[in-house]
Design an enzyme around this catalytic site. Structure first.
Site, PDB file in Angstrom:
ATOM      1  N   ASN A   1      68.547  36.952 -23.205  1.00 35.08           N
ATOM      2  CA  ASN A   1      68.278  38.394 -23.107  1.00 35.08           C
ATOM      3  C   ASN A   1      69.547  39.229 -23.039  1.00 35.08           C
ATOM      4  O   ASN A   1      69.553  40.385 -23.434  1.00 35.08           O
ATOM      5  CB  ASN A   1      67.396  38.681 -21.886  1.00 35.08           C
ATOM      6  CG  ASN A   1      67.799  37.910 -20.650  1.00 35.08           C
ATOM      7  OD1 ASN A   1      67.879  36.681 -20.664  1.00 35.08           O
ATOM      8  ND2 ASN A   1      68.074  38.618 -19.587  1.00 35.08           N
TER       9      ASN A   1
ATOM     10  N   SER B   1      56.120  37.512 -24.522  1.00 33.39           N
ATOM     11  CA  SER B   1      55.796  38.751 -23.804  1.00 33.39           C
ATOM     12  C   SER B   1      55.547  39.865 -24.804  1.00 33.39           C
ATOM     13  O   SER B   1      56.233  39.964 -25.828  1.00 33.39           O
ATOM     14  CB  SER B   1      56.963  39.116 -22.882  1.00 33.39           C
ATOM     15  OG  SER B   1      56.719  40.364 -22.274  1.00 33.39           O
TER      16      SER B   1
ATOM     17  N   THR C   1      56.950  36.759 -17.431  1.00 31.96           N
ATOM     18  CA  THR C   1      57.265  36.139 -16.137  1.00 31.96           C
ATOM     19  C   THR C   1      56.163  35.164 -15.740  1.00 31.96           C
ATOM     20  O   THR C   1      56.418  34.041 -15.314  1.00 31.96           O
ATOM     21  CB  THR C   1      57.421  37.231 -15.051  1.00 31.96           C
ATOM     22  OG1 THR C   1      58.467  38.112 -15.451  1.00 31.96           O
ATOM     23  CG2 THR C   1      57.739  36.634 -13.693  1.00 31.96           C
TER      24      THR C   1
ATOM     25  N   CYS D   1      72.870  44.406  -9.295  1.00 37.75           N
ATOM     26  CA  CYS D   1      73.323  45.116  -8.093  1.00 37.75           C
ATOM     27  C   CYS D   1      72.589  44.546  -6.892  1.00 37.75           C
ATOM     28  O   CYS D   1      71.367  44.586  -6.834  1.00 37.75           O
ATOM     29  CB  CYS D   1      73.017  46.606  -8.200  1.00 37.75           C
ATOM     30  SG  CYS D   1      73.985  47.368  -9.498  1.00 37.75           S
TER      31      CYS D   1
ATOM     32  N   HIS E   1      55.683  43.328 -24.303  1.00 42.90           N
ATOM     33  CA  HIS E   1      56.390  44.621 -24.289  1.00 42.90           C
ATOM     34  C   HIS E   1      57.783  44.563 -24.899  1.00 42.90           C
ATOM     35  O   HIS E   1      58.465  45.581 -24.979  1.00 42.90           O
ATOM     36  CB  HIS E   1      56.430  45.213 -22.874  1.00 42.90           C
ATOM     37  CG  HIS E   1      57.339  44.525 -21.905  1.00 42.90           C
ATOM     38  ND1 HIS E   1      58.553  45.057 -21.542  1.00 42.90           N
ATOM     39  CD2 HIS E   1      57.215  43.369 -21.215  1.00 42.90           C
ATOM     40  CE1 HIS E   1      59.134  44.256 -20.651  1.00 42.90           C
ATOM     41  NE2 HIS E   1      58.335  43.223 -20.441  1.00 42.90           N
TER      42      HIS E   1
END
Ligand code: PLP
Length: 382
Positions: free
Chosen positions: A150, A198, A73, A322, A200
């Site tokens: 993604n 990134s 990010t 959501c 992770h």
């Protein structure tokens, strides 16, 4: 933890035990601050420099092009806001399928007077050269298109898009967060000025990432302070995380081919079963990451299916966001022209190096059972 099967590797991955071992000394002993002149500080600096070489080697870049950040990010934000802050207003064009780390950073530029354009994708989730050319008919300063999505795993032809952006004099960024470790990523061949990574997503620790940057690009930092990372990312480095990220990159390169073969065989097994169950697989005709399958079944809510599978011990993701009182279908699918009702049913399986073909087989059996149960419930409700 539990014996549940983890199929959400695009969300995050388990730390590789070898990476954990490499990180431990930097968490458990005095390692110094990398800016200090004493032996402890020098040790920390050497560890960071080794990681810088490992990251650079994994993506065909020079170590001096690696700017460590606190994750993907931050790398995306630095790539976009950092360049925008180095000039007055301008125009930015981004893909319609970008991760919020790019799309929200681009949205925020509007407050600085920047104009924002979206580049359409086709129904397979690909950004075609003609779509970029269309947008670039108006003078554009910055272009950002992700290397792999993604949600769908669809891979873009960034080398071609990058060349077009350059022909038009625009700075080109790509978010390669999902691509790293799953396909070969070569910064020098991609025709981009900047690329986000990134840790992770490749079995490294959370909270580390990098922006790979063409050194000729004028960029303003997001954080000001002690001048670390060529003054582009001030703040004492997270040494353990950076060391872990470096090793995760090295392992991903060394083991990339065998990992990719295993993932693609398991994904083939999965999708054969999904087809037999009547799933629609999104982006199926496009070139995709070998580990990702994003699909839906008519009349079945994605969220409901995700929860049902979770109860049966399978962790998968839904494609919905959501908000307070509604479930919005995936913006990626809507941009691909998928019917919103079908899009609401989307779920994502993203496989990883710890998964086994037996888990895929067990998943397909459970999925079939849950679909039958949910369809019966729906029939009763109607
Ligand atoms: N970009 C893409 C395409 C991603 O999938 C993600 C994470 O899901 C990010 C950026 C953000 O990376 P991080 O979680 O390291 O901040």
């Amino acid at each position: 933890m539990t014996s549940a099967v983890y199929f959400d590797n695009n969300g995050t991955t388990a730390l590789d035990p070898r990476v954990l071992q490499a990180m431990l000394p930097y968490l458990s002993q005095q390692q110094g601050n990398a800016t200090s002149r004493h032996a402890f500080g020098r040790g920390a600096r050497n560890a960071i420099n080794q990681a810088r070489e490992q990251v650079a080697d994994a993506v065909g870049a020079h170590p001096s092009q690696v700017i460590f950040t606190g994750g993907g990010t931050e790398a995306d934000n630095l790539a976009i806001t950092g360049v925008a802050n180095a000039q007055s207003t301008g125009r930015i064009a981004i893909g319609s399928l970008e991760h919020p780390a790019v799309s929200r950073a681009a949205d925020a530029l509007k407050w600085q007077g920047w104009k924002l354009a979206h580049i359409d994708s086709n129904t397979q989730g690909q950004v075609e050269a003609s779509a970029l050319r269309n947008v670039l008919q108006q003078r554009t300063d910055m272009v950002s298109v992700m290397l792999a999505n993604n949600e769908t795993g669809v891979i873009q032809d960034i080398a071609t898009l990058g060349e077009i952006a350059r022909e038009h004099g625009a700075y080109m960024h790509t978010d390669a967060v999902q691509a790293l470790g799953k396909i070969n990523v070569d910064f020098s061949a991609l025709n981009v000025h900047a690329m986000s990574l990134s840790s992770h997503k490749i079995h490294g620790p959370q909270g580390a990432g990098a922006l790979i940057l063409d050194k000729r690009i004028d960029l303003r930092p997001l954080l000001y302070g002690g001048g670390q990372e060529r003054a582009l990312r001030s703040g004492s480095e997270n040494i353990a995380a950076i060391v872990g990220f470096g090793l995760a990159c090295q392992l991903a390169s060394a083991e990339g081919q065998s990992r990719q073969q295993a993932l693609s065989a398991m994904r083939g097994q999965l999708e054969q079963g999904l087809h037999a169950l009547g799933a629609t697989i999104f982006g199926a005709s496009a070139s995709r990451l070998p580990n990702t399958s994003f699909f839906a079944f008519d009349g079945i809510e994605g969220e409901t299916l995700v929860m049902a599978l979770d109860r049966q011990g399978f962790a998968v993701a839904s494609g919905s966001a959501c908000s307070s009182d509604s479930t919005e279908p995936s913006h990626v699918l809507l941009a691909m022209g998928v019917n919103p009702d079908l899009a609401r049913g989307a779920i994502r399986v993203s496989l990883g190096q710890d998964n086994q073909p037996e888990q895929v087989a067990a998943f397909l059996l459970t999925l079939e059972r849950e679909l039958t149960r949910l369809r019966k419930l729906t029939a009763v409700a109607v």
